[in-house]
Design an enzyme around this catalytic site. Structure first.
Site: not given
Length: 543
Positions: A268, A270-272, A276, A289, A383
Site C-alpha cells: 500500500i 513505498e517510501g524512503g 508498507v 512498514k 516533519d
C-alpha cells in the site's frame, strides 16, 4: 558527424557534473528520440525518476512531464519554480511511504545499468562506440579523460551565478508591513539559497540511492521477496532495542505470513524508509512498514529512525496520533493500526468537505499541543505535512511518521523547546529559520502546520503557497483562492484562519502563534464550532 559531436558535448557536460559530486557514485542514463518531450517522459517512466531539475521553462510547462514527476526549474544557477502536479497522481503514506504502487519496468541485462529505447526510436546513423558501451550507458569512470573542465572552474562558475541570486522565501504578512519584510530579508534570502544548495545535494544522494534501488527493481517479484527474506531472516542486523511491555514483538515469520509472503497486492505504500504492506495479525488489519533492505537506509542508517519511532510512539497515547501496535526487531519492521482512507492529501484530491477539513485541522492542533506540552520531555514532530496525516474510515485524522521526531529534555521553570540538530524534513514545510540555524523548536512545527492550513483551505500544493495567499489578501480576493471542491466556505471566518496560517509562516519565530494558546487559535475554534455544532475546543494539559 553532427550527432557524434553532440554526444561528445553531452559526455563533457555530464563529466563536469560528475566532478561536482565529489566521491558520490553517479549513474548516467541517456535516451535518443526524435521527439525530446516523448523521449524524456519515456526515460523518466522507465527509470522511475521522481524529481528532475530542468533548465527550460517551456519544457517544464508540459503537462505530460509535470504529471509523471516533480519538475524543478533552475536557469543560470537560479531557482525559478517547482511543479507539484505529480502529487495529484502520486503521494506518500504517513507510515513513511508512498501511496503509488510500484510500476513495472523493462527487464535489463545483467551487465547493463542503463535504459535504451527500442531500435525504432533511434537514429540509424548514430554511432559513438568510443564514448559509450553497447547498452547505451555513458562511461563515467574515475579515469574518464573526456572531461575538459576541472572542479575548481565549475565551482567558481556556480559561485559567480549564485552571487547574482535575489530570492525571497515566503514574503511577510500584509502589504503595509514593508518594514518587517525588509528586516527579515537577509534571513529569507540566506535560507532560500541554502535550501537550493541542500536540495541539489539531496538530488545527488538520491541518484546514488536509486542506483541501489534500480538493481533490485529489475528483479522479478518472486526474486525480490526471496531477497527480502534472505536479508531479514539470516541474522539480526541491528542492535537489540528495549521494547516496552505494551508494544507487541513479532518474529519475522509472523510478518511474512501476515502479508501473505509480501504479496504485491498487499503493498500500500513505498517510501524512503521502505515498503508498507497491509496485513492481518491476530485477526486485526494492520499496516506493516519494513526497513528497506539496502539503498537509502542501508546498513545501520535505518536503525536510528526505527529506534526513534519506537521510543516516541511507545510513550504517546492520543486519539489523533497513529497507534504503534508492535515491532519486529529482526527486520526493523513497525506495525501500526491500518487507516483505510489514506492521507489528508488523498482526501483533498477527492474534494473533502470543508467541515471535515476544519475538524481535521482542529484534531491536528490538539495532537501537536499534546506533543509540545509533554513533560519532562517535549516532542517536536519535525516533519508535519499532508501525507503524514492519515485518515480512518470515518475521516478522523491521525498524525504519523515519527522517524524524524525529536525528544527535548525540558528544564524546570523553562518553557522554551529547542534542540540543535541537522536540518531535516520536507522542502516547503521546513522552517527556514531551522534550516538556517539548525535550531529545531516548537515553532518549527507551527510553521509546517501553517503550510498545511493553507493547503487545506486552498487545495494548492505549490511551494510558494504563502506568497499566493499574501497576494489574495492584498487583492481582496481570498474567496477566489479557497478550494471550491470543499463546498461553500464561511468567507469571513475562512479568511481569518488564512491570516492565522500566514502568521504561522512568519519569518520571525516570536511572531508565530503558540500551538497551546486558545486565544491565538480562536479563528480555528470558531470554524470548528460552525462545522460540528459542538463547543469550541479548549486546550488543557489533560486533553
Amino acid at each position: 558527424m553532427h550527432r557524434g559531436r553532440e554526444t561528445e558535448a553531452m559526455v563533457r557536460m555530464l563529466s563536469q557534473y560528475k566532478s561536482l559530486c565529489d566521491t558520490r557514485e553517479v549513474r548516467a542514463h541517456y535516451i535518443t528520440h526524435d521527439d525530446i518531450l516523448t523521449g524524456l517522459v519515456n526515460l523518466i517512466k522507465k527509470l522511475k525518476i521522481k524529481r528532475i531539475v530542468i533548465g527550460s521553462r517551456n519544457m517544464a510547462k508540459q503537462e505530460v512531464l509535470r504529471k509523471c514527476c516533480q519538475v524543478w526549474v533552475v536557469i543560470n544557477g537560479k531557482y525559478v519554480s517547482t511543479s507539484s502536479d505529480h502529487l495529484r497522481h502520486t503521494g506518500s503514506i504517513g507510515y513513511g511511504g508512498s501511496s503509488e504502487l510500484l510500476a513495472s519496468t523493462h527487464e535489463l541485462s545483467d551487465e547493463s545499468d542503463g535504459y535504451t529505447t527500442p531500435p525504432s526510436d533511434f537514429y540509424d546513423s548514430f554511432e559513438a562506440d568510443d564514448i559509450m558501451d553497447g547498452n547505451g550507458v555513458i562511461q563515467m569512470d574515475g579515469a574518464d579523460q573526456s572531461a575538459k573542465y576541472d572542479v575548481q572552474e565549475a565551482e567558481q562558475s556556480i559561485e559567480e551565478s549564485n552571487s547574482y541570486e535575489e530570492l525571497e522565501f515566503f514574503p511577510e504578512e500584509g502589504a503595509d508591513e514593508s518594514d518587517e519584510i525588509h528586516s527579515s530579508r537577509n534571513i529569507s534570502e540566506k535560507s532560500a539559497k541554502l535550501m537550493e544548495m541542500e536540495e541539489l545535494r539531496r538530488r545527488l544522494k538520491y541518484l546514488q540511492d536509486e542506483g541501489h534501488d534500480h538493481e533490485e527493481n529489475v528483479l522479478s517479484p518472486r526474486k525480490k521477496n526471496d531477497l527480502l527474506r534472505e536479508r531479514t531472516l539470516l541474522k539480526k542486523r541491528y542492535p537489540q532495542l528495549q521494547i516496552p511491555d505494551h508494544i507487541a514483538e513479532f518474529p519475522m515469520s509472523r510478518i511474512t505470513k501476515a502479508t501473505n509472503n509480501f504479496y504485491s497486492q498487499n503493498l500500500i505504500g513505498e517510501g524512503g524508509y521502505g515498503p508498507v504492506y497491509k496485513g492481518r495479525l491476530g485477526g486485526v488489519t494492520v499496516a506493516i512498514k519494513l526497513l528497506r533492505p539496502h539503498g537509502k537506509l542501508h546498513g545501520r542508517q535505518g536503525f536510528p529512525e526505527f529506534q526513534q519511532e519506537v521510543v516516541v510512539l511507545s510513550r504517546i497515547e492520543h486519539p489523533h496520533i497513529v497507534k504503534l501496535i508492535g515491532v519486529c526487531q529482526e527486520s526493523c519492521a513497525l506495525v501500526y493500526e491500518h487507516l483505510p482512507n489514506g492521507t489528508l492529501m488523498d482526501g483533498l484530491s477527492k474534494g473533502l468537505p470543508w467541515k471535515d477539513r476544519i475538524r481535521i485541522l482542529a484534531e491536528q492542533r490538539s495532537a501537536l499541543a499534546h506533543l509540545h506540552s509533554s513533560r519532562p520531555q517535549a516532542i517536536i514532530h519535525a516533519d508535519l505535512k499532508l501525507t503524514n496525516i492519515l485518515l480512518d474510515a470515518g475521516n478522523t485524522s491521525r498524525l504519523g511518521d515519527f522517524g524524524t521526531a525529536r525528544v527535548v529534555q525540558m528544564k524546570p521553570l523553562e518553557d522554551t523547546i529547542c534542540r540543535r540538530t541537522n536540518p531535516m524534513g520536507t522542502m516547503g514545510y521546513m522552517d527556514p529559520v531551522f534550516f538556517t540555524t539548525g535550531e529545531l523548536t516548537a515553532e518549527s512545527d507551527v510553521y509546517a502546520f501553517g503550510v498545511v492550513i493553507l493547503q487545506v483551505l486552498t487545495g494548492l500544493l505549490d511551494l510558494n503557497i504563502a506568497e499566493q495567499a499574501q497576494e489574495a489578501i492584498r487583492m481582496d480576493a481570498v474567496h477566489s483562492l479557497l478550494d471550491a471542491s470543499a463546498g461553500s466556505w464561511p468567507g469571513v471566518q475562512a479568511e481569518r484562519l488564512l491570516r492565522l496560517a500566514l502568521r504561522c509562516c512568519h519569518m520571525e519565530r516570536n511572531r508565530r502563534p503558540t500551538i497551546t494558546s486558545d486565544a491565538d487559535w480562536r479563528p480555528l475554534d470558531i470554524l470548528r464550532t460552525m462545522a460540528t455544532g459542538s463547543k469550541p475546543w479548549r486546550w488543557s494539559q489533560g486533553s
